[in-house]
Scaffold this motif. Sequence first.
Motif, PDB file in Angstrom:
ATOM      1  N   MET A 179       3.872  -2.709  -0.475  1.00 43.00           N
ATOM      2  CA  MET A 179       4.682  -3.495   0.458  1.00 43.00           C
ATOM      3  C   MET A 179       5.620  -4.386  -0.346  1.00 43.00           C
ATOM      4  O   MET A 179       5.175  -5.141  -1.211  1.00 43.00           O
ATOM      5  CB  MET A 179       3.796  -4.335   1.374  1.00 43.00           C
ATOM      6  CG  MET A 179       2.861  -3.520   2.255  1.00 43.00           C
ATOM      7  SD  MET A 179       3.678  -2.278   3.266  1.00 43.00           S
ATOM      8  CE  MET A 179       4.770  -3.272   4.236  1.00 43.00           C
ATOM      9  N   ILE A 180       6.914  -4.322  -0.041  1.00 46.19           N
ATOM     10  CA  ILE A 180       7.913  -5.086  -0.790  1.00 46.19           C
ATOM     11  C   ILE A 180       8.384  -6.305   0.000  1.00 46.19           C
ATOM     12  O   ILE A 180       8.434  -7.407  -0.533  1.00 46.19           O
ATOM     13  CB  ILE A 180       9.091  -4.178  -1.180  1.00 46.19           C
ATOM     14  CG1 ILE A 180       8.577  -3.069  -2.109  1.00 46.19           C
ATOM     15  CG2 ILE A 180      10.218  -4.975  -1.828  1.00 46.19           C
ATOM     16  CD1 ILE A 180       9.551  -1.959  -2.364  1.00 46.19           C
ATOM     17  N   GLY A 235      -8.378   8.140  -2.276  1.00 45.31           N
ATOM     18  CA  GLY A 235      -8.459   6.711  -2.027  1.00 45.31           C
ATOM     19  C   GLY A 235      -7.132   6.214  -1.483  1.00 45.31           C
ATOM     20  O   GLY A 235      -6.071   6.752  -1.818  1.00 45.31           O
ATOM     21  N   ILE A 236      -7.187   5.198  -0.646  1.00 45.57           N
ATOM     22  CA  ILE A 236      -5.976   4.616  -0.072  1.00 45.57           C
ATOM     23  C   ILE A 236      -5.997   3.132  -0.411  1.00 45.57           C
ATOM     24  O   ILE A 236      -6.887   2.399   0.011  1.00 45.57           O
ATOM     25  CB  ILE A 236      -5.908   4.835   1.447  1.00 45.57           C
ATOM     26  CG1 ILE A 236      -5.943   6.322   1.744  1.00 45.57           C
ATOM     27  CG2 ILE A 236      -4.642   4.211   2.022  1.00 45.57           C
ATOM     28  CD1 ILE A 236      -6.507   6.664   3.074  1.00 45.57           C
ATOM     29  N   LEU A 296       6.980   1.197  -0.290  1.00 48.72           N
ATOM     30  CA  LEU A 296       6.919   2.522  -0.894  1.00 48.72           C
ATOM     31  C   LEU A 296       5.534   3.097  -0.666  1.00 48.72           C
ATOM     32  O   LEU A 296       4.550   2.365  -0.622  1.00 48.72           O
ATOM     33  CB  LEU A 296       7.157   2.439  -2.411  1.00 48.72           C
ATOM     34  CG  LEU A 296       8.481   1.908  -2.914  1.00 48.72           C
ATOM     35  CD1 LEU A 296       8.418   1.716  -4.429  1.00 48.72           C
ATOM     36  CD2 LEU A 296       9.592   2.859  -2.557  1.00 48.72           C
ATOM     37  N   GLY A 297       5.472   4.394  -0.557  1.00 53.98           N
ATOM     38  CA  GLY A 297       4.182   5.073  -0.479  1.00 53.98           C
ATOM     39  C   GLY A 297       4.214   6.297  -1.366  1.00 53.98           C
ATOM     40  O   GLY A 297       5.197   7.045  -1.371  1.00 53.98           O
ATOM     41  N   TYR A 298       3.176   6.469  -2.162  1.00 53.75           N
ATOM     42  CA  TYR A 298       3.122   7.641  -3.030  1.00 53.75           C
ATOM     43  C   TYR A 298       1.673   8.008  -3.319  1.00 53.75           C
ATOM     44  O   TYR A 298       0.785   7.182  -3.238  1.00 53.75           O
ATOM     45  CB  TYR A 298       3.915   7.421  -4.327  1.00 53.75           C
ATOM     46  CG  TYR A 298       3.681   6.112  -5.024  1.00 53.75           C
ATOM     47  CD1 TYR A 298       2.761   5.998  -6.063  1.00 53.75           C
ATOM     48  CD2 TYR A 298       4.410   4.982  -4.666  1.00 53.75           C
ATOM     49  CE1 TYR A 298       2.563   4.799  -6.713  1.00 53.75           C
ATOM     50  CE2 TYR A 298       4.214   3.771  -5.309  1.00 53.75           C
ATOM     51  CZ  TYR A 298       3.295   3.681  -6.336  1.00 53.75           C
ATOM     52  OH  TYR A 298       3.095   2.486  -6.978  1.00 53.75           O
ATOM     53  N   MET A 299       1.479   9.300  -3.650  1.00 53.44           N
ATOM     54  CA  MET A 299       0.156   9.802  -3.974  1.00 53.44           C
ATOM     55  C   MET A 299       0.119  10.136  -5.460  1.00 53.44           C
ATOM     56  O   MET A 299       1.032  10.784  -5.976  1.00 53.44           O
ATOM     57  CB  MET A 299      -0.173  11.053  -3.161  1.00 53.44           C
ATOM     58  CG  MET A 299      -1.567  11.608  -3.410  1.00 53.44           C
ATOM     59  SD  MET A 299      -1.923  13.114  -2.483  1.00 53.44           S
ATOM     60  CE  MET A 299      -2.206  12.456  -0.858  1.00 53.44           C
TER      61      MET A 299
END
Length: 182
Positions: free
Chosen positions: A147-148, A41-42, A172-175
């Motif tokens: 999103m910051i 999922g995103i 930031l992006g993380y899984m």
Amino acid sequence: MKFAFGAALLAAAFLTTGCASRQALVPLSDSAFDAPAARVGIAMTGIPKPDTFFPGADCLLCYATASLANKSLTNYTQTLSADDLGKIKQDMAKALTKKGMEAKVIDQPIALESLPDAKQSGTNIAKKDFTSYRSIHNIDKLVVIQMISVGYTRTYASYFPTSEPKASTNGLGYMVDLKSNV
């Protein structure tokens, strides 16, 4: 003369050093793509409204001076829309599909503040508990895009600008593996 030289040296030292530390980058391991049948999922947080940022203008008077000097830029920036950033989810879904994963875009924004804190803490462990997304959306992993800030950044050294305004996006992006919340 010695005082002027010492003051100039001290001023140069203050201007060339920073007080912010960088977050260590953690590369995405190749094992994240080993299970091609995984359902991913995103999700993305809400997109903040564009604004101007003046790092380095740290005291109240410094910030007021920077804000006044950039008032027209701030007014213009606040009229802009950042809605195009929402396309990041679809672009990420295409990239994951090319890697052989089943990608699902979660349309509604994720509210991180409403999620419970994770039961465990440590390096490379999600701070929030995302495990509820596994059953709700029938997914194994979740890519979180946080999103910051969006807008323009102009750096300052107290009252003095040290750069031209630059468009900036901070996030930031993380899984997260939803079986273990890691």
